[in-house]
Design a protein around this motif. Structure first.
Motif, PDB file in Angstrom:
ATOM      1  N   VAL A 151       0.876  -1.189   0.127  1.00  0.00           N
ATOM      2  CA  VAL A 151      -0.234  -0.200   0.010  1.00  0.00           C
ATOM      3  C   VAL A 151       0.769   1.371   0.091  1.00  0.00           C
ATOM      4  O   VAL A 151       0.483   2.274  -0.566  1.00  0.00           O
ATOM      5  CB  VAL A 151      -1.106   0.105   1.166  1.00  0.00           C
ATOM      6  CG1 VAL A 151      -1.466   1.394   1.217  1.00  0.00           C
ATOM      7  CG2 VAL A 151      -1.852  -0.918   1.224  1.00  0.00           C
ATOM      8  N   ARG A 152       1.920   1.308   0.732  1.00  0.00           N
ATOM      9  CA  ARG A 152       2.674   2.258   0.629  1.00  0.00           C
ATOM     10  C   ARG A 152       3.476   2.555  -0.613  1.00  0.00           C
ATOM     11  O   ARG A 152       3.666   3.570  -0.939  1.00  0.00           O
ATOM     12  CB  ARG A 152       4.072   2.060   1.868  1.00  0.00           C
ATOM     13  CG  ARG A 152       4.952   3.469   1.967  1.00  0.00           C
ATOM     14  CD  ARG A 152       5.914   3.056   2.966  1.00  0.00           C
ATOM     15  NE  ARG A 152       6.746   2.186   2.538  1.00  0.00           N
ATOM     16  CZ  ARG A 152       7.686   1.589   3.589  1.00  0.00           C
ATOM     17  NH1 ARG A 152       7.876   2.161   4.909  1.00  0.00           N
ATOM     18  NH2 ARG A 152       8.734   0.769   3.249  1.00  0.00           N
ATOM     19  N   LYS A 153       3.824   1.672  -1.320  1.00  0.00           N
ATOM     20  CA  LYS A 153       4.538   1.511  -2.573  1.00  0.00           C
ATOM     21  C   LYS A 153       3.642   1.784  -4.070  1.00  0.00           C
ATOM     22  O   LYS A 153       3.779   2.442  -4.947  1.00  0.00           O
ATOM     23  CB  LYS A 153       5.335   0.357  -2.945  1.00  0.00           C
ATOM     24  CG  LYS A 153       6.344   0.576  -3.824  1.00  0.00           C
ATOM     25  CD  LYS A 153       7.052  -0.799  -3.907  1.00  0.00           C
ATOM     26  CE  LYS A 153       8.519  -0.815  -4.600  1.00  0.00           C
ATOM     27  NZ  LYS A 153       9.515   0.141  -4.156  1.00  0.00           N
ATOM     28  N   TYR A 154       2.403   1.177  -3.723  1.00  0.00           N
ATOM     29  CA  TYR A 154       1.355   1.440  -5.178  1.00  0.00           C
ATOM     30  C   TYR A 154      -0.101   1.667  -4.684  1.00  0.00           C
ATOM     31  O   TYR A 154      -0.413   1.569  -3.501  1.00  0.00           O
ATOM     32  CB  TYR A 154       1.329  -0.122  -5.365  1.00  0.00           C
ATOM     33  CG  TYR A 154       2.600  -0.651  -5.890  1.00  0.00           C
ATOM     34  CD1 TYR A 154       3.100  -0.359  -6.995  1.00  0.00           C
ATOM     35  CD2 TYR A 154       3.343  -1.713  -5.211  1.00  0.00           C
ATOM     36  CE1 TYR A 154       4.333  -0.868  -7.557  1.00  0.00           C
ATOM     37  CE2 TYR A 154       4.326  -2.148  -5.523  1.00  0.00           C
ATOM     38  CZ  TYR A 154       5.086  -1.864  -6.916  1.00  0.00           C
ATOM     39  OH  TYR A 154       6.096  -2.221  -7.307  1.00  0.00           O
ATOM     40  N   LYS A 155      -0.790   2.294  -5.592  1.00  0.00           N
ATOM     41  CA  LYS A 155      -2.177   2.609  -5.537  1.00  0.00           C
ATOM     42  C   LYS A 155      -2.665   1.357  -6.026  1.00  0.00           C
ATOM     43  O   LYS A 155      -2.281   0.906  -7.281  1.00  0.00           O
ATOM     44  CB  LYS A 155      -2.702   3.715  -6.219  1.00  0.00           C
ATOM     45  CG  LYS A 155      -3.849   4.200  -6.197  1.00  0.00           C
ATOM     46  CD  LYS A 155      -4.112   5.403  -6.706  1.00  0.00           C
ATOM     47  CE  LYS A 155      -5.834   5.798  -6.698  1.00  0.00           C
ATOM     48  NZ  LYS A 155      -6.120   6.987  -7.782  1.00  0.00           N
ATOM     49  N   ILE A 156      -3.601   0.720  -5.223  1.00  0.00           N
ATOM     50  CA  ILE A 156      -3.959  -0.610  -5.925  1.00  0.00           C
ATOM     51  C   ILE A 156      -5.619  -0.157  -6.438  1.00  0.00           C
ATOM     52  O   ILE A 156      -6.382   0.434  -5.905  1.00  0.00           O
ATOM     53  CB  ILE A 156      -4.373  -1.634  -4.789  1.00  0.00           C
ATOM     54  CG1 ILE A 156      -2.766  -1.763  -4.119  1.00  0.00           C
ATOM     55  CG2 ILE A 156      -4.775  -2.884  -5.285  1.00  0.00           C
ATOM     56  CD1 ILE A 156      -3.040  -2.562  -2.708  1.00  0.00           C
ATOM     57  N   ILE A 157      -5.857  -0.630  -7.683  1.00  0.00           N
ATOM     58  CA  ILE A 157      -7.118  -0.290  -8.361  1.00  0.00           C
ATOM     59  C   ILE A 157      -7.470  -1.448  -9.164  1.00  0.00           C
ATOM     60  O   ILE A 157      -6.829  -2.400  -9.535  1.00  0.00           O
ATOM     61  CB  ILE A 157      -7.013   1.076  -9.333  1.00  0.00           C
ATOM     62  CG1 ILE A 157      -5.813   0.503 -10.510  1.00  0.00           C
ATOM     63  CG2 ILE A 157      -6.531   2.331  -8.563  1.00  0.00           C
ATOM     64  CD1 ILE A 157      -5.727   1.739 -11.580  1.00  0.00           C
ATOM     65  N   LEU A 158      -8.985  -1.392  -9.388  1.00  0.00           N
ATOM     66  CA  LEU A 158      -9.580  -2.504 -10.115  1.00  0.00           C
ATOM     67  C   LEU A 158      -9.159  -2.389 -11.446  1.00  0.00           C
ATOM     68  O   LEU A 158      -9.267  -1.426 -11.991  1.00  0.00           O
ATOM     69  CB  LEU A 158     -11.051  -2.552  -9.650  1.00  0.00           C
ATOM     70  CG  LEU A 158     -11.583  -2.661  -8.347  1.00  0.00           C
ATOM     71  CD1 LEU A 158     -13.183  -2.396  -8.193  1.00  0.00           C
ATOM     72  CD2 LEU A 158     -11.302  -4.283  -7.792  1.00  0.00           C
ATOM     73  N   ASN A 159      -9.189  -3.572 -12.198  1.00  0.00           N
ATOM     74  CA  ASN A 159      -8.602  -3.624 -13.762  1.00  0.00           C
ATOM     75  C   ASN A 159     -10.182  -3.421 -14.301  1.00  0.00           C
ATOM     76  O   ASN A 159     -10.863  -4.226 -14.328  1.00  0.00           O
ATOM     77  CB  ASN A 159      -8.165  -4.877 -13.880  1.00  0.00           C
ATOM     78  CG  ASN A 159      -7.665  -5.073 -15.221  1.00  0.00           C
ATOM     79  OD1 ASN A 159      -8.171  -4.110 -16.031  1.00  0.00           O
ATOM     80  ND2 ASN A 159      -6.874  -5.882 -15.733  1.00  0.00           N
ATOM     81  N   PRO A 160     -10.146  -2.157 -14.886  1.00  0.00           N
ATOM     82  CA  PRO A 160     -11.760  -1.961 -15.555  1.00  0.00           C
ATOM     83  C   PRO A 160     -11.800  -3.025 -16.629  1.00  0.00           C
ATOM     84  O   PRO A 160     -12.902  -3.245 -16.881  1.00  0.00           O
ATOM     85  CB  PRO A 160     -11.480  -0.546 -16.184  1.00  0.00           C
ATOM     86  CG  PRO A 160     -10.005  -0.336 -16.198  1.00  0.00           C
ATOM     87  CD  PRO A 160      -9.260  -1.107 -15.268  1.00  0.00           C
ATOM     88  N   GLU A 161     -11.120  -3.550 -16.979  1.00  0.00           N
ATOM     89  CA  GLU A 161     -11.162  -4.704 -18.260  1.00  0.00           C
ATOM     90  C   GLU A 161     -11.765  -5.861 -17.921  1.00  0.00           C
ATOM     91  O   GLU A 161     -12.109  -6.551 -18.807  1.00  0.00           O
ATOM     92  CB  GLU A 161      -9.840  -4.918 -19.014  1.00  0.00           C
ATOM     93  CG  GLU A 161      -9.187  -3.677 -19.636  1.00  0.00           C
ATOM     94  CD  GLU A 161      -7.709  -4.147 -20.437  1.00  0.00           C
ATOM     95  OE1 GLU A 161      -7.652  -5.301 -20.473  1.00  0.00           O
ATOM     96  OE2 GLU A 161      -6.937  -3.150 -21.064  1.00  0.00           O
TER      97      GLU A 161
END
Length: 509
Positions: A472-482
């Motif tokens: 979480v500190r290193k990356y923004k985690i998002i849902l893959n829209p595809e």
């Protein structure tokens, strides 16, 4: 023609009796006896596994059909189903689960892999005196005080793999971390450069365990063979895929044996005196050498040490990785929660390496993990059991040979135990008041309970907190829209998030 017709009718009649009448009759009698304490969910041939598969298609969630049935009938304590031709009693009432845990010796675990000489001598499948000896030997090594020395190694593993991995396959990405942590915890320095068939060992082992479990879920013929022939199933009309799995298992055992023999010679020449500096293999090898030198009965052999490694790898890699992956999914689904978790990480750790004193301060991450284990615990049940002999469980007379499933998650989505039980709300675990209503000690047991509870729960929680915090500190985690519309919770032995490319990792500036 008449003879062929009669033979065909006879075979059909035998099949109807064997796969329907024989398992269904005792289930109907139990339903009559138990009334609304039981839900009948018989599924010809496909049985309980079929219920899960159908629920995936209908609800995008393998467990939802069962959870919905329990919400409709909150008085239910058991679900009556089948495993192919066997009556299958699925325990959902906490008092039934409690009694079955406490009387665990009445039930034999079904090996999910059914591979000869793979995990049978390890901690999970051992029974009686062997299990007690193994539990005593390993138990002291799984306390927090002993595990905390591995925290720097865990930090380094996460940082290295996060940097190198493509992160396109969620399960493989996280399993690389948990798998390497398990391998280094077992083998120590010997794990350096450990490869199997040209791949990093943890990847090869993850793929192998996945292949062994998946082939039985996807191929009904193989699943039926596993129930009827057990470990001999791999010798009965094996497909090329089955032959390849057996070959890969033999290769794993050979490579692991080489490493064990090497460590035996090292410790024979230079024993370790400080137990706190021992990895899991050292504990075993030291005891192995002690039995030899003192001419004691040789209770530990090389085969057992191999089985212990494959056991610890299996239980310590996939389950933890799946739970972490699900935590990341909820952080992607609820960006406001991800922001709250990130804020906690920045306040507690900053840009520093995670240390022992940080772990108890990550209260929001701990709450996130607890809520995921409540709603989507990868271990939706314990390993399936077979009743050893006729035995009484509450008012149910269980017959020898029946299948038994302890569904320890069954209470988690019921309002009588949790407020707004179907909603994801990690903050419920931040409240200092007791979260579980009407608790008898067996409502919320994410790591099992009783004498055979999960020995590795402290290590699993430690890994989970470190991996989630650093990612979480290193990356923004998002849902893959595809693939967002395709996301579901399926079954690959574990209750797992699918598809593997459902999350994207966007590097924070």
């Amino acid at each position: 023609m008449y003879i062929i017709g009669f033979v065909a009718l006879g075979l059909i009649a035998i099949a109807i009796y064997f796969f329907i009448i024989r398992p269904l009759t005792p289930l109907l009698l139990l339903k009559l006896k138990l009334g609304d304490k039981a839900i009948l969910m018989f599924n010809p041939i496909n049985g309980f596994i079929g219920l899960l598969m159908n629920s995936i298609k209908k609800n995008h969630d393998a467990m939802e059909t069962i959870y919905a049935a329990l919400r409709r009938n909150p008085n239910a304590k058991v679900i009556l189903s089948n495993l192919i031709y066997k009556p299958c009693i699925i325990l959902t009432g906490s008092e039934y689960i409690r009694d079955s845990f406490q009387e665990h010796h009445n039930f034999e675990k079904m090996n999910p892999f059914q591979i000869k000489s793979y995990m049978q001598k390890g901690l999970v499948f051992s029974e009686g005196e062997r299990w007690k000896r193994q539990r005593n030997l390993l138990g002291s090594a799984f306390t927090f005080d002993k595990l905390k020395s591995r925290i720097p190694m865990m930090n380094q593993v996460v940082e290295d793999i996060a940097l190198k991995d493509s992160k396109e396959n969620l399960n493989e990405f996280i399993s690389r971390m948990t798998g390497e942590i398990v391998i280094k915890s077992f083998f120590g320095e010997l794990a350096q450069g450990f490869k199997l068939e040209g791949k990093d060992a943890q990847i090869a082992l993850i793929e192998l365990t996945g292949s062994m479990s998946q082939i039985q879920f996807e191929n009904p013929f193989v699943f039926i063979k596993s129930l009827i022939f057990k470990e001999r199933m791999w010798d009965i009309f094996p497909s090329q895929k089955e032959k390849d799995i057996v070959r890969r298992v033999d290769n794993v055992k050979m490579k692991v044996k080489e490493m064990i023999l090497k460590r035996i010679e090292q410790l024979r020449q230079n024993p370790i005196q400080d137990k706190d500096k021992m990895v899991f293999l050292d504990l075993y090898v030291t005891e192995y050498l002690s039995q030899q030198s003192q001419q004691k009965e040789q209770l530990i052999d090389i085969e057992e040490i191999i089985h212990q490694f494959t056991t610890l790898f299996f239980v310590g890699t996939d389950t933890t990785a799946t739970a972490i992956g699900t935590c990341l999914y909820y952080l992607a689904q609820y960006p406001e929660i991800q922001s709250e978790i990130l804020e906690e990480v920045q306040e507690v750790i900053g840009q520093n390496e995670i240390k022992e004193e940080h772990l108890n301060k990550l209260v929001k991450i701990n709450a996130l993990i607890q809520e995921v284990l409540r709603l989507k615990n990868p271990s939706y049940s314990t390993i399936f059991r077979i009743v050893k002999n006729d035995t009484q469980l509450q008012e149910i007379k269980l017959k020898k040979g029946w299948a038994l499933i302890q569904m320890q998650n069954a209470s988690h989505k019921q309002e009588k135990y949790f407020d707004k039980a179907t909603e994801f709300n990690y903050k419920r675990w931040l409240n200092k008041q007791k979260q579980v209503k009407n608790d008898n000690g067996y409502i919320y047991i994410p790591f099992g309970a009783g004498p055979r509870n999960c020995i590795g729960q402290h290590m699993a929680m430690m890994e989970s907190k470190i991996i989630i915090a650093l990612l979480v500190r290193k990356y923004k985690i998002i849902l893959n829209p595809e693939v967002q519309q395709q996301i579901r919770f399926g079954i690959k032995f574990l209750y797992i998030l699918e598809p593997d490319n459902c999350l994207l990792f966007e590097k924070r500036i």
